[in-house]
Design an enzyme around this catalytic site. Sequence first.
Site, PDB file in Angstrom:
ATOM      1  N   CYS A 104       0.829  -1.205   0.000  1.00 27.09           N
ATOM      2  CA  CYS A 104       0.000   0.000   0.000  1.00 27.09           C
ATOM      3  C   CYS A 104       0.867   1.260   0.000  1.00 27.09           C
ATOM      4  CB  CYS A 104      -0.971  -0.038   1.184  1.00 27.09           C
ATOM      5  SG  CYS A 104      -2.352   1.128   1.025  1.00 27.09           S
ATOM      6  N   GLU A 147      -1.532  -9.326   3.381  1.00 31.44           N
ATOM      7  CA  GLU A 147      -1.427  -9.893   4.729  1.00 31.44           C
ATOM      8  C   GLU A 147      -2.773 -10.359   5.266  1.00 31.44           C
ATOM      9  OE1 GLU A 147      -1.621  -5.315   5.458  1.00 31.44           O
ATOM     10  OE2 GLU A 147      -0.905  -6.712   3.942  1.00 31.44           O
ATOM     11  N   HIS A 152      -3.447  -5.315   0.172  1.00 34.52           N
ATOM     12  CA  HIS A 152      -2.961  -5.771   1.475  1.00 34.52           C
ATOM     13  C   HIS A 152      -2.997  -7.303   1.522  1.00 34.52           C
ATOM     14  CE1 HIS A 152      -2.757  -1.955   3.822  1.00 34.52           C
ATOM     15  NE2 HIS A 152      -3.627  -1.552   2.918  1.00 34.52           N
TER      16      HIS A 152
END
Length: 555
Positions: A387, A522, A520
């Site tokens: 990001c 994750e 993102h």
Amino acid sequence: MKYIVVTGGVVSGLGKGVTISSMGRLLQACGLRVTAIKIDPYLNVDAGTMSPFEHGEVFVLNDGGETDLDLGNYERFLSLELTQDHNITTGKVYRNVILKERKGDYLGKTVQVVPHITNEIQDWIEATAKIPTSEDGEEADVCLIEVGGTVGDIESSVFLEALRQFQFRVGSENFVLCFVSLVPILSDEQKTKPTQHGVKDLRSLGLSPSIIFCRCTEELLQPTRQKISSFCHVPADHVLSVHDVKNVYQVPILLQQQNLHTLLEKHLNISKMGGPNLGAWAVMANAMAQWTETVQICLIGKYTGLQDSYLSVIKALRHAAIACQHKLDLQWVEATDLENDDQEAWNKVKNCQGVIVPGGFGNRGFDGKVLAAKYCRENQKPYLGVCLGFQAMVVEYSRNVLKLEGANSTEFDESSPHPVVFFMPEIDKTTMGGTMRLGSRITKFTHPTFDDGSTSILKRLYQNADLVKERHRHRYEVNPIYVDQIHEGGLKLVGRDETGERMEVAELPGHPYYVGVQYHPEFKSRPLKPSVPFYGLVLAACGKLDAYLEAHDKA
């Protein structure tokens, strides 16, 4: 539907999320489908506008819901795909009731906390529990419900009253209440009084726990169990020790050893429940203690004062390290320290094996992230930008390679002569909550082949997929005006959205691993299935990336 409710007492932060996730993992190992709901008693509608310093990270779901980080625990442990309805807040409940009142749904009635608010909560729980969240798309057998905060908080009282009523609505054979408490050790003695008082408070509200989880640094002694049993009105074998273990992935094993699955089977009268088989999970949890090799990753952020601000990033790095059979040595660097030329901070960057620059908002520390991206680019150090970290790569390359003097993001300099990153035109500039580009979006590898004929590393890591779905949370993007100049100038924008106009992935050919992603990744990482960009970073940091790609390209 069976319901398992978990509340906590004494202090917050005891690990209710890990406890309920571990319980769910154990039930899954017995062949049951589970889902999970988190109740947050704050008045915010969601976690989207909260400071990371105050509340930790905002966890983003597939449907764009900005939620409490505990939903991330549920998704990671249980491989679920939850919705924003699985995070119930006071703000959401009151908003719904007030909207109904304005529409005239309660016409003629005096709208009150009881029964209108409490009924709304119960209806919400029942409806949400039926939403399929597992990979097979089937409705769950068991719904796990975590009540945030601690028993006795003013904020959570309405939810506890709703749950008191709910136990009668669904029937005692479908409802189990669990209590997580702290057993501190003072003068070498395990103290039970905090647990006694917590259970007393809970029972005064009309709720009596059937199972008590005791958090302690050491395993609970039998006399301690017996004392809690006597004063808290539960059998001794229903007092479970949740003591410190080598890693959180061992908690389901710990609960299995104390026959939690048998207790739940009896209380909930579950007929189709088999014996637990934790399989690959148990192998992974127990093997971690045997590993001797370490990989050192440097995390450069602006919220390093509270590690929960980057919880999913930390977990994704740990999952990737697990897949590489390495222990993770995470080094924290405050981005502003790099701007101030702090030698201790720079030494961490120089001595580590890989660098991660995660997302964030606001001007503070951005130039430090740009400096980190420059150092990694010039020194062949593995780098992953997520990001804002991706945008820092673009700004750095524009300034130092393309020689676009003053290149910046309009988030930090609205008068920049070269706004290579700018505010997305469709985003609302006045309303903050829920207005970003959120949730699961498609990224296509539209430009995967480099000038030398080689293929994008990230595409190869994604098993040469033409498109991937990842979760987003941003207001700014690479300015389309500069896309061709950046791409042709050497920083390859290999992944783009479905329109081809929004940049998603950047790579630098010839570098061991210099990757940036607007999304993102994750948020979709799992202990047994690490996030692909994070796995690539750790593989490169361990010196295993080339061998991995070669082996998988042949396969």
